[in-house]
Design an enzyme around this catalytic site. Structure first.
Site, PDB file in Angstrom:
ATOM      1  NE  ARG A 116      -3.241   2.465   2.803  1.00  0.00           N
ATOM      2  CZ  ARG A 116      -3.080   3.223   3.877  1.00  0.00           C
ATOM      3  NH1 ARG A 116      -2.413   2.787   4.931  1.00  0.00           N
ATOM      4  NH2 ARG A 116      -3.596   4.431   3.929  1.00  0.00           N
ATOM      5  CD  GLU A 205      -4.256   7.104  10.567  1.00  0.00           C
ATOM      6  OE1 GLU A 205      -3.849   8.129  11.149  1.00  0.00           O
ATOM      7  OE2 GLU A 205      -3.913   5.959  10.893  1.00  0.00           O
ATOM      8  CG  ASN A 333      -4.971   3.195   8.811  1.00  0.00           C
ATOM      9  OD1 ASN A 333      -5.255   2.347   7.966  1.00  0.00           O
ATOM     10  ND2 ASN A 333      -4.446   4.360   8.500  1.00  0.00           N
ATOM     11  CE1 TYR A 335       0.430   2.264  13.543  1.00  0.00           C
ATOM     12  CE2 TYR A 335      -1.597   3.273  12.769  1.00  0.00           C
ATOM     13  CZ  TYR A 335      -0.304   2.853  12.536  1.00  0.00           C
ATOM     14  OH  TYR A 335       0.259   3.019  11.302  1.00  0.00           O
TER      15      TYR A 335
HETATM   16  C1  PNW Z   1      -0.835   7.002  11.220  1.00  0.00           C
HETATM   17  N1  PNW Z   1      -2.388   9.330  17.080  1.00  0.00           N
HETATM   18  O1  PNW Z   1      -0.794   8.201  11.913  1.00  0.00           O
HETATM   19  C2  PNW Z   1      -0.528   7.401   9.789  1.00  0.00           C
HETATM   20  O2  PNW Z   1      -1.437   6.940   8.835  1.00  0.00           O
HETATM   21  C3  PNW Z   1       0.873   7.135   9.388  1.00  0.00           C
HETATM   22  O3  PNW Z   1       1.228   8.045   8.377  1.00  0.00           O
HETATM   23  C4  PNW Z   1       1.770   7.198  10.599  1.00  0.00           C
HETATM   24  O4  PNW Z   1       3.129   7.156  10.286  1.00  0.00           O
HETATM   25  C5  PNW Z   1       1.379   6.047  11.494  1.00  0.00           C
HETATM   26  O5  PNW Z   1      -0.005   6.087  11.812  1.00  0.00           O
HETATM   27  C6  PNW Z   1       2.161   5.982  12.797  1.00  0.00           C
HETATM   28  O6  PNW Z   1       1.950   7.124  13.557  1.00  0.00           O
HETATM   29  C7  PNW Z   1      -1.191   8.398  13.211  1.00  0.00           C
HETATM   30  O7  PNW Z   1      -1.841  10.288  17.679  1.00  0.00           O
HETATM   31  C8  PNW Z   1      -0.636   9.471  13.871  1.00  0.00           C
HETATM   32  O8  PNW Z   1      -3.290   8.640  17.640  1.00  0.00           O
HETATM   33  C9  PNW Z   1      -1.030   9.796  15.149  1.00  0.00           C
HETATM   34  C10 PNW Z   1      -1.989   9.010  15.769  1.00  0.00           C
HETATM   35  C11 PNW Z   1      -2.537   7.912  15.109  1.00  0.00           C
HETATM   36  C12 PNW Z   1      -2.135   7.620  13.833  1.00  0.00           C
END
Ligand code: PNW
Length: 487
Positions: A116, A205, A333, A335
């Site tokens: 991707r 996002e 996405n 995390y």
């Molecule tokens: C995503 N938060 O960003 C993005 O899609 C990517 O470009 C990035 O590198 C990756 O996750 C890792 O950070 C985020 O603060 C940035 O919760 C910040 C957050 C979540 C996702």
């Protein structure tokens, strides 16, 4: 040290089903282990499950002034003193623009089925709209050819935050014109790449670029707008998605599949009892109301509009129709979890704050809650009847160091991936329609305002020499792909 054992000795000690980090020198050339009778039930994924990895244009490409690319809001923001860690910019990043062939070989060595990437809007339309720049498109055309020649399916994101500065100068996402300019750009790219690219995602996002960029001011363009203005920006983002879906469908070859990549707020019941599970489903719908919910339902929830009150966005019924355009797939996405509990309030749920001691990765926001990878696709598919879901990003930042022997032993990232993938397997086993998984990220890259100090790659990048080194996590992931599962 692991590399004192042969694979056979290792298997005797830990069982042959255990994943052996096979790239360690002494183990490098041994064939994958087979299961002996005492092995636990194999955690295999369905045949054809798409194992992938992801990156984004501004985070890896560099070459910001080459072949007619116009400036983006991230060029402006990162060059503004005090905005990014160490003053880091994406000027060079991973130099992927010049090294993409080498990077495709990294993917091939991992056994990736799919990759991707995102297209940089200002490479295609340096001014955001108007005359397209064919040299910009050529780069992605070459990249796609290289991927296909190596049997890797391209999944293309059309907007991963690098908005043309020329559009920001005219109001950026505060202006409805930006949504229309996006649709024009998306249709153009789909028209030219859909002979070879079969999957497009509109925006990456929305929650992040709207809330962090226009409300909190920590990401480009660095604005701290009032609630009403943020709600309008958010509406223009989902509108861009909807108009983009329509434009892609109008201009792409038949059979092209369209989706999104959104970081849904991944609600997880605090305890897996019916009352907390119901609460998590309610919270999933309401805390994503301005993003995924309006896209899936074609309307803002009553609670969202009531909460916004006089600050509610201005929109028309036609807007909602476009926003709710049916999708071929939904990318999420994931995390970190948002724990939710049942509550007596009218909403029926309450968000549970993270205790200070909750474990997190190097990024302090990245709390390690593997169940997010079970609950988020499960709740999304149950709420909206989605039949095709991809995990378009999942990964972790770690304080990676090159060991004296040249390896990067990112055991914490391996632990993260193993525990998250175990929960993904649980979802798939129960029939949640997750068809693929993209690890963020293929290689260390420009982590936005956190700069280069925060590493998310499964390949280590020495940013002085641009040398890529597979980390332990890359060897782990290669084993997962090779056996289509864990254990
Ligand atoms: C995503 N938060 O960003 C993005 O899609 C990517 O470009 C990035 O590198 C990756 O996750 C890792 O950070 C985020 O603060 C940035 O919760 C910040 C957050 C979540 C996702």
């Amino acid at each position: 040290m692991l590399n004192r054992f042969s694979r056979r000795e290792f298997a005797k000690l830990f069982g042959s089903a255990a994943i052996v980090p096979s790239a360690l020198p002494a183990l490098a050339s041994v064939a994958p282990a087979t299961h002996h009778t005492a092995a636990p039930a194999p955690q295999r994924f369905p045949q054809g499950f798409l194992w992938g990895s992801a990156t984004a244009s501004y985070q890896v490409e560099g070459a910001v002034k080459e072949d007619g690319r116009g400036p983006s809001i991230w060029d402006t923001f990162s060059h503004t003193p005090g905005k990014t860690n160490n003053g880091d910019t994406g000027d060079v990043a991973d130099d992927h623009y010049h090294r993409y062939k080498e990077d495709v070989q990294l993917m091939k060595a991992l056994g990736l089925k799919t990759y991707r990437f995102s297209v940089a809007w200002p490479r295609i339309f340096p001014q955001g709209k108007g005359t397209p720049n064919s040299k910009g498109l050529d780069f992605y055309s070459r990249l796609v050819d290289e991927l296909l020649a190596n049997n890797i399916q391209p999944y293309c994101t059309l907007f991963h935050w690098d908005l043309p500065q020329a559009l920001e100068d005219k109001g950026g996402w505060q202006s409805r014109d930006t949504s229309e300019a996006f649709a024009n750009y998306a249709g153009y790219v789909a028209q030219h790449l859909s002979d070879r690219v079969k999957h497009f995602m509109t925006l990456n996002e929305m929650r992040s670029f709207v809330d962090i960029g226009y409300r909190d001011g920590r990401h480009a363009p660095g604005l701290k707008l009032s609630a009403g203005k943020v709600n309008q920006v958010r509406h223009h983002a989902v509108l861009a998605h909807g108009l983009g879906v329509q434009a892609i469908r109008a201009h792409a070859r038949p059979g092209t599949r369209v989706g999104i990549a959104e970081n849904a707020n991944s609600c997880v019941p605090v305890i897996e009892t019916p009352e907390h599970i119901v609460a998590a489903a309610k919270a999933y719908r309401e805390t994503n109301a301005g993003y995924l919910t309006v896209i899936m339902e074609g309307r803002y929830t009553d609670a969202y509009l009531a909460h916004a009150g006089a600050d509610a966005p201005k929109f028309t019924p036609e807007d909602l129709k476009a926003i709710g355009s049916p999708l071929d797939f939904v990318g999420i996405n994931i995390y970190t979890p948002q724990y939710v509990r049942a509550d007596d309030s009218p909403a029926g749920y309450a968000l549970v704050p993270m205790p200070a001691s909750f474990p997190h990765m190097m990024s302090s926001w990245l709390h390690t809650g593997p169940e997010a990878l079970y609950w988020s696709p499960k709740l999304a598919s149950e709420l909206w009847g989605i039949r095709e879901i991809y995990i378009t990003e999942n990964g972790a930042s770690s304080s990676d160091v090159l060991a004296p022997d040249g390896h990067v032993y990112d055991t914490d990232r391996v632990m993260y991936l193993r525990s998250y993938l175990t929960q993904l397997h649980r979802a798939v086993r129960e029939g949640v329609p997750v068809k693929g998984y993209f690890c963020w990220s293929l290689m260390d890259n420009y982590e936005w305002a956190d700069g280069y100090a925060y590493r998310f790659g499964i390949h280590y990048v020495d940013f002085k020499t641009q040398k890529r080194t597979p980390k332990l996590s890359a060897h782990f992931y290669r084993e997962v792909i090779a056996r289509n599962g864990l254990a």
